[in-house]
Design a protein around this motif. Sequence first.
Motif, short mmCIF file in Angstrom:
data_model
loop_
_atom_site.label_atom_id
_atom_site.label_comp_id
_atom_site.label_asym_id
_atom_site.label_seq_id
_atom_site.Cartn_x
_atom_site.Cartn_y
_atom_site.Cartn_z
N ILE A 88 56.06 37.43 60.86
CA ILE A 88 56.78 36.58 61.81
C ILE A 88 56.45 35.11 61.55
O ILE A 88 57.31 34.24 61.63
N CYS A 89 55.20 34.82 61.16
CA CYS A 89 54.86 33.44 60.78
C CYS A 89 55.63 33.02 59.53
O CYS A 89 56.11 31.90 59.42
N ARG A 90 55.75 33.95 58.58
CA ARG A 90 56.54 33.67 57.38
C ARG A 90 57.97 33.32 57.77
O ARG A 90 58.56 32.35 57.29
N ALA A 91 58.55 34.09 58.69
CA ALA A 91 59.93 33.83 59.13
C ALA A 91 60.03 32.49 59.87
O ALA A 91 60.99 31.75 59.70
N TYR A 92 59.02 32.19 60.68
CA TYR A 92 58.98 30.91 61.43
C TYR A 92 59.06 29.75 60.45
O TYR A 92 59.82 28.80 60.65
N ILE A 134 54.71 30.91 69.09
CA ILE A 134 54.21 30.02 68.04
C ILE A 134 54.56 28.58 68.37
O ILE A 134 55.70 28.27 68.71
N GLY A 135 53.53 27.69 68.27
CA GLY A 135 53.78 26.26 68.44
C GLY A 135 53.20 25.66 69.71
O GLY A 135 53.63 24.58 70.11
N ARG A 287 44.72 34.56 69.87
CA ARG A 287 45.21 33.30 69.33
C ARG A 287 44.95 33.23 67.83
O ARG A 287 43.95 33.78 67.35
N TYR A 288 45.87 32.63 67.11
CA TYR A 288 45.69 32.48 65.66
C TYR A 288 46.22 31.10 65.25
O TYR A 288 47.27 30.95 64.68
N ASP A 289 45.41 30.08 65.53
CA ASP A 289 45.88 28.71 65.40
C ASP A 289 46.07 28.23 63.97
O ASP A 289 46.72 27.21 63.75
N GLY A 290 45.53 28.96 62.98
CA GLY A 290 45.64 28.46 61.61
C GLY A 290 46.57 29.26 60.72
O GLY A 290 46.77 28.92 59.55
N LEU A 291 47.15 30.35 61.24
CA LEU A 291 47.88 31.26 60.36
C LEU A 291 49.18 30.67 59.80
O LEU A 291 49.49 30.87 58.62
N VAL A 292 49.90 29.93 60.61
CA VAL A 292 51.18 29.37 60.12
C VAL A 292 50.91 28.45 58.93
O VAL A 292 51.60 28.52 57.91
N GLU A 293 49.86 27.63 59.04
CA GLU A 293 49.51 26.77 57.91
C GLU A 293 49.08 27.60 56.70
O GLU A 293 49.42 27.29 55.56
N GLU A 294 48.33 28.66 56.98
CA GLU A 294 47.83 29.54 55.92
C GLU A 294 48.98 30.13 55.10
O GLU A 294 48.84 30.37 53.90
N VAL A 295 50.12 30.38 55.73
CA VAL A 295 51.25 30.93 54.98
C VAL A 295 52.24 29.84 54.58
O VAL A 295 53.41 30.11 54.31
N GLY A 296 51.77 28.59 54.55
CA GLY A 296 52.56 27.51 53.95
C GLY A 296 53.38 26.69 54.92
O GLY A 296 54.27 25.93 54.50
N GLY A 297 53.11 26.79 56.21
CA GLY A 297 53.89 26.03 57.19
C GLY A 297 53.14 24.85 57.74
O GLY A 297 52.04 24.53 57.30
N PRO A 298 53.75 24.17 58.73
CA PRO A 298 53.09 23.04 59.38
C PRO A 298 52.02 23.56 60.35
O PRO A 298 51.91 24.76 60.58
N GLU A 299 51.27 22.60 60.94
CA GLU A 299 50.30 23.01 61.94
C GLU A 299 51.05 23.58 63.14
O GLU A 299 51.96 22.95 63.67
N ALA A 300 50.71 24.80 63.53
CA ALA A 300 51.42 25.44 64.64
C ALA A 300 50.51 26.48 65.29
O ALA A 300 50.49 27.64 64.87
N PRO A 301 49.76 26.06 66.30
CA PRO A 301 48.87 27.01 66.98
C PRO A 301 49.69 28.11 67.66
O PRO A 301 50.81 27.84 68.12
N ALA A 302 49.16 29.31 67.70
CA ALA A 302 49.97 30.43 68.18
C ALA A 302 49.10 31.52 68.79
O ALA A 302 47.88 31.54 68.62
N CYS A 303 49.77 32.42 69.47
CA CYS A 303 49.08 33.51 70.14
C CYS A 303 50.01 34.72 70.20
O CYS A 303 51.23 34.54 70.28
N GLY A 304 49.45 35.93 70.15
CA GLY A 304 50.31 37.11 70.20
C GLY A 304 49.52 38.38 70.39
O GLY A 304 48.29 38.36 70.46
#
Length: 409
Positions: A88-92, A134-135, A287-304
């Motif tokens: 889902i972070c990849r899709a985001y 996310i975000g 919470r996974y505040d670093g995952l979006v960046e880890e998969v190549g995206g901008p800073e986007a703190p998230a929870c799920g």
Amino acid sequence: MAGRFQAPKGTFDVLPAEAQRRARIYVAAATLFARAGYGRIDTPVFEDTELFARGVGEATDIVSKEMFTFDDLGGRSITLRPEATAAICRAYVEHGMHKLAQPVKLWTWGPFFRYEAPQAGRFRQFHQIDVEAIGSDSPLVDAEQVILLDELLRGLGVDGIRLRLSSLGTAASRAEYREELKAYLRAHESELSGEVRSRIDANPMRAFDADDPGTRAVMAEAPRMIDRLAEEDAQHFAEVRGHLDRAGVEYELDGTLVRGLDYYTRTVFEFESDRLGAQAALGGGGRYDGLVEEVGGPEAPACGWAAGIERILLAIGEGDEEPAAGVFVVAADGQRERAFAIAVELRRAGLAADLDLAGRSVKGQMKQANRVGAARTVILEEDGSAQLRDMGSGDQRAVDPAKIVEEVS
Ligand code: HAM
């Protein structure tokens, strides 16, 4: 006779009665999430292997020993998704969702795959409901999500629920803590199980999940991340707890809660049920505040979070199947074509209607009507007349054969 096949180890077929129980969970979840502004997303059941390796973490059990990974015919390494969050972070990122109003709130439902030793509540193909926002780093998001899972489980009638809650701090503070924990584990190496000892460097925190008495005794005294939170993380966690308290959600603070995926930061939680055996987790996340960046995206703190459908079904128990209502059209000799036409007409009118498709006698058809739980039967007599029978009371009356839909409606 040729050799017979069975569903592959760790998988199962969903038969109609079970499908109905699953559908109930689906409807409850979809209704709840729509009310809270979560939109449905579906991602492929397979992804590039690297996405999970990087997202979930190389040292986790999931990535190091549980993935269904293969090369496709084009030579790409493909993995059947073991979880939803990384995808889902990849899709985001792929769809530029960071440009939308934040947080982007999404949910999904579907099959997931982990090569685990099958047992009660543990399968190689299982199903999850998954929710992600996310975000936003607001503690309100964490609380909203815990409340959603709590409501879902309670609404479905899951008993014996326990909520464990903790905070894992941020990656930086955890790195420091991991060194402290490693030193502690090394000092007690001789008391630990071989498995835990072999993973002191790679994944020291998993020692909290060990079952053997020696390791458990050591871990009871081990330093805990929850006592080492940086000021900001402790403040964030206090706010999450405050929101949950005000919402009346009960939880146990549990500094031994570590999740099996590497991406977590700050809040983590897990719902368990004492109706389940060894596999007690109904669902969990954080919470996974670093995952979006880890998969190549901008800073986007998230929870799920994600919850296991099979675990929920187990915890709910068998329950009563809904009685099937509807009309069964019984045909005497020479009336089968008319019976078929009437069943089709009833269905077109929006009514549940069934008929014999196996050449049964009238008596056999009445039995079949009972078996499928028909509330009423329309009986087409040899002379072309028709009767409408209430299967519960046994009352029966003649009806106009040309107006059966009206009579039944
Ligand atoms: P997880 O704890 O690995 O989290 O899985 C969530 C739930 O899926 C478990 O609590 C359990 O009910 C179910 N489950 C996991 N493995 C199996 C299995 N082999 N058989 C049956 N049920 C199983 C995650 O997957 C994270 N992606 C959750 C999350 C979402 N975190 C943040 N966002």
